[in-house]
Design an enzyme around this catalytic site. Sequence first.
Site, mmCIF file in Angstrom:
data_model
loop_
_atom_site.group_PDB
_atom_site.id
_atom_site.type_symbol
_atom_site.label_atom_id
_atom_site.label_comp_id
_atom_site.label_asym_id
_atom_site.label_seq_id
_atom_site.Cartn_x
_atom_site.Cartn_y
_atom_site.Cartn_z
ATOM 1 C CE LYS A 177 -10.965 41.982 2.054
ATOM 2 N NZ LYS A 177 -12.255 41.236 2.197
ATOM 3 C CE LYS A 196 -9.647 40.276 -2.302
ATOM 4 N NZ LYS A 196 -10.236 38.951 -2.085
ATOM 5 C CB SER A 230 -10.990 37.812 0.964
ATOM 6 O OG SER A 230 -11.499 37.424 -0.287
ATOM 7 C CB SER A 258 -13.649 41.545 -0.806
ATOM 8 O OG SER A 258 -12.776 40.503 -0.478
#
Length: 392
Positions: free
Chosen positions: A222, A58, A55, A115
């Site tokens: 993140k 992202k 993730s 997320s």
Amino acid sequence: MKRLISACVALAMPLLLALPAAAFETRATSAFIIDQTTGTVLLAKNADEMLPPASMSKLMTLYIAFEALRDGRLSLTEKLPVSSHAMSYGGSTMFLDTTDRVSVEDLIRGIIVLSGNDACAVIAEALSPDGTEAGFARFMTQRAQQMGMTNSTFSNSNGWPQAGHRMSMRDLALLANRLITDFPSFYPLFSEREFAFDGRAPQNTRNRNPLLALGIGADGLKTGHTSEAGYGLVGSAKQRERRIIFVISGLQSAQARAEEAESIVNWAFRQFAVKPVAKAGTAVASADVWMGRDQSVPLVPTKDVSMLMPVATHGTVNAEVIYNGPITAPIAKDQQIAELVITPPGLPETRIPLVAGNDVPTGGFMSRIGTVAQILISQINEAPVAPAEQGS
């Protein structure tokens, strides 16, 4: 001929020892740590290896979304439809379905805090050149190359395990830096710790970044996790005037990720400090001059210079001045003619341009004769002496 001059650059803050900072032994399989304030790389471990980013990728979708908001191609209040493809994603989601139309602001918060894999796909389809997530992924790869992220290729918008979806830790750090510097108005969203979208996902409302609640200056960016990638984090923290950015990947658990991230922040801020090393206009060395009124010219930096140093560095730092010389007159004041190369213990070298501290006009006839004579005498003195002939 290239000349090297040993120089001793004074620091403003006398300390006890001249020792390198202890190297950080990370448990991550790959890592990259940089002091954003000075651009000094503090640690690089498998930093250019292309790995599954989970993730953490992202962040690239968010960067492209922020560009679209800045350019007016999206607005925060605009509501986007949810396709069956976006709805089909599992993992971390906002639990969107095809009856929803969701504001861009909620989608962005859903990506950062929750997320949301589905939220990424909605943004991707809205901004894709061909309306598909695959088309958006191809655009992500092109945009990443333009930004200097040469070890990144994307197959989707959210980091879902898929062949060809790869990023390096250095690229992720570069991307984090661009998010912080290019979009300061959006960056505070990364420190948001909770987002309860529409009350429909009570089990997925909290930001997974383990550093945000610790009071150590952490404010982004993140987390990521898949079975292939392990546990990772793109993090950033600011204390006083310094900011660090770090990326870790391949940890074995969320607990290990949290412990490693906190240790990195503490190490980076406690073991290093920014210190002044040279003042504008103050000579740090001098260069030999050929055919000039003067035999040397002072070498000075054009601006005050500060550098990141291990906190245990003593009041002076050894350095080298490099120039091609002797330098032929005339020389103009502020003409760049040398570099000051400083290598703090345990850190990469830094090169600082040096300029002439004053004008050196061409010397008169007698001055030039004296210069030539000096060169000839020097060459004679350096010539090898022939061995004496031995008698029979």
